[in-house]
Write an enzyme that holds these catalytic residues in place. Structure first.
Site, mmCIF file in Angstrom:
data_model
loop_
_atom_site.group_PDB
_atom_site.id
_atom_site.type_symbol
_atom_site.label_atom_id
_atom_site.label_comp_id
_atom_site.label_asym_id
_atom_site.label_seq_id
_atom_site.Cartn_x
_atom_site.Cartn_y
_atom_site.Cartn_z
ATOM 1 N N SER A 28 0.815 -1.221 0.000
ATOM 2 C CA SER A 28 0.000 0.000 0.000
ATOM 3 C C SER A 28 0.844 1.265 0.000
ATOM 4 O O SER A 28 0.525 2.229 -0.689
ATOM 5 C CB SER A 28 -0.945 -0.007 1.198
ATOM 6 O OG SER A 28 -0.228 -0.207 2.395
ATOM 7 N N HIS A 70 -4.708 -4.088 -2.890
ATOM 8 C CA HIS A 70 -4.379 -3.181 -3.997
ATOM 9 C C HIS A 70 -4.164 -3.907 -5.326
ATOM 10 O O HIS A 70 -3.913 -3.263 -6.338
ATOM 11 C CB HIS A 70 -3.124 -2.362 -3.658
ATOM 12 C CG HIS A 70 -3.367 -1.387 -2.549
ATOM 13 N ND1 HIS A 70 -3.800 -0.091 -2.767
ATOM 14 C CD2 HIS A 70 -3.270 -1.525 -1.209
ATOM 15 C CE1 HIS A 70 -3.944 0.520 -1.605
ATOM 16 N NE2 HIS A 70 -3.627 -0.327 -0.640
ATOM 17 N N LYS A 121 -11.268 -0.411 -3.015
ATOM 18 C CA LYS A 121 -10.299 0.104 -3.992
ATOM 19 C C LYS A 121 -10.831 -0.168 -5.401
ATOM 20 O O LYS A 121 -11.694 0.569 -5.853
ATOM 21 C CB LYS A 121 -8.933 -0.479 -3.683
ATOM 22 C CG LYS A 121 -8.594 -0.161 -2.202
ATOM 23 C CD LYS A 121 -7.213 -0.462 -1.788
ATOM 24 C CE LYS A 121 -7.050 -0.449 -0.281
ATOM 25 N NZ LYS A 121 -7.407 0.808 0.390
HETATM 26 C C1 LIG Z 1 -2.977 -3.705 2.244
HETATM 27 C C2 LIG Z 1 -4.250 -3.194 2.853
HETATM 28 N N1 LIG Z 1 -5.003 -4.029 3.574
HETATM 29 C C3 LIG Z 1 -6.146 -3.616 4.145
HETATM 30 C C4 LIG Z 1 -6.588 -2.317 4.009
HETATM 31 C C5 LIG Z 1 -7.854 -1.886 4.698
HETATM 32 O O1 LIG Z 1 -8.871 -1.768 3.787
HETATM 33 P P1 LIG Z 1 -10.124 -0.798 4.013
HETATM 34 O O2 LIG Z 1 -9.614 0.608 3.886
HETATM 35 O O3 LIG Z 1 -11.016 -1.197 2.905
HETATM 36 O O4 LIG Z 1 -10.664 -1.078 5.361
HETATM 37 C C6 LIG Z 1 -5.844 -1.426 3.259
HETATM 38 C C7 LIG Z 1 -6.306 -0.029 3.095
HETATM 39 O O5 LIG Z 1 -5.669 0.825 2.608
HETATM 40 C C8 LIG Z 1 -4.633 -1.862 2.671
HETATM 41 O O6 LIG Z 1 -3.881 -1.017 1.952
#
Ligand SMILES: Cc1ncc(COP(=O)(O)O)c(C=O)c1O
Length: 311
Positions: A186, A214, A245
């Site tokens: 991320s 992602h 996303k």
């Molecule tokens: C690698 C990763 N996992 C989990 C999440 C959490 O997802 P959410 O924002 O949909 O709760 C994110 C959010 O940016 C992320 O980048």
């Protein structure tokens, strides 16, 4: 000492950053969102270069119509968790669609991607087990490790040799070893060397979880993510992901072939004790999944844009 006194140093850093760059991220307000890529900010049309809206589906006509229909027919929210009053046919159907999309036996959906990681990782690894995390893992992965009872070990970012070393040190200890990596990272934007990690996992009889937050919809011939692109899906025990996303909404999921997967519905606290996704979101996500399958050209265009930007 005041309640927030220990954050004074941080407050100073934030104030300095605002003074130096003249912009406070929390003061930026989108007065009107015009499209997946444009909004009015401070009265000016502004390009949105910082979203995770990889396929632009937040404004997809079919997704919007599905969400609106669901509000009309099922209301604005479920007002309860899946284990109480929050399991609608829509939720069950999306789980079936996700399982089919990934070619897996089971799927569970969660109210956010953050909760998906909290629920899955804190449940999979118990007090006798080891959670083995890439050092640059997302906050939700770290927070999951604090919610659970497993021993947490970090390995160097994207380094299969370091992972191998750490698993070798654990040889002879009881307990399961659960490796956690991301498809596309991320903060860094790089990809995990997943096929190499899978080899290390096989060598040590460990399990591997891949967070494709992602990379879903972005990588792989059919958009299933890095595991598909790297040709190692059969080695991946659990895929976690988010609807916030490429799918353009909010929510999270986990898919797996593990025979006992469904027991997580009655032991994962972030799943059991939080209201389920509203019908409108489930409907738009179900439609977005169909759009991803039917329109591979969205992914082709994304990569053409990436290549133009970085080329
Ligand atoms: C690698 C990763 N996992 C989990 C999440 C959490 O997802 P959410 O924002 O949909 O709760 C994110 C959010 O940016 C992320 O980048």
């Amino acid at each position: 000492m005041g309640l927030f006194d220990r954050f004074q140093a941080l407050r100073g850093l934030l104030d300095d950053a605002v003074a130096q760059y003249g912009a406070n991220p929390f003061a930026v307000k989108m007065e009107r969102v015009l499209s997946p890529t444009e909004a009015i900010v401070n009265g000016r049309p502004t390009i949105l270069a910082g979203t995770n809206n990889y396929l632009g589906l937040t404004f997809n006509e079919e997704c919007k119509a599905a969400a609106i229909d669901a509000v009309h027919s099922e209301g604005t929210g479920t007002t309860g968790s899946r284990i109480a009053n929050g399991s609608y046919a829509l939720h069950k159907n999306l789980e079936a669609e996700l399982a089919r999309f990934y070619g897996r036996r089971h799927a569970m959906i969660y109210t956010t991607g953050y909760q998906a990681n909290l629920a899955v990782l804190s449940t999979l690894a118990g007090s006798e087990d080891y959670l083995i995390l890439d050092a640059d893992s997302h906050a939700s992965i770290y927070d999951a490790s604090r919610l659970g009872a497993a021993t947490v070990i970090r390995f160097k970012h994207n380094d299969p040799t370091d992972l191998d070393k750490r698993l070798t040190r654990l040889a002879g200890t009881g307990g399961n070893k659960v490796i956690v990596v991301e498809g596309i990272y991320s903060m860094l934007g790089d990809q995990a060397p997943l096929a190499e990690f899978a080899e290390v996992k096989r060598k040590h009889g460990a399990y591997i979880v891949v967070d494709e937050a992602h990379s879903m919809g972005v990588l792989g011939a059919t958009g299933r993510g890095l595991a598909e692109a790297a040709g190692c899906e059969a080695d991946i025990d659990f895929v976690v992901g988010t609807f916030s996303k490429s799918l353009g909404a909010i929510g999270g999921f986990c898919v797996s072939d593990h025979a006992d997967f469904d027991i997580m519905r009655v032991v994962s606290r972030p799943y059991m004790f939080s209201a389920s996704l509203p019908p409108s979101v489930v409907a738009s996500v179900t439609t977005a999944l169909k759009v991803i399958e039917e329109r591979p050209e969205l992914r082709t265009r994304l990569w053409a844009n990436v290549n133009t930007l970085y080329g």
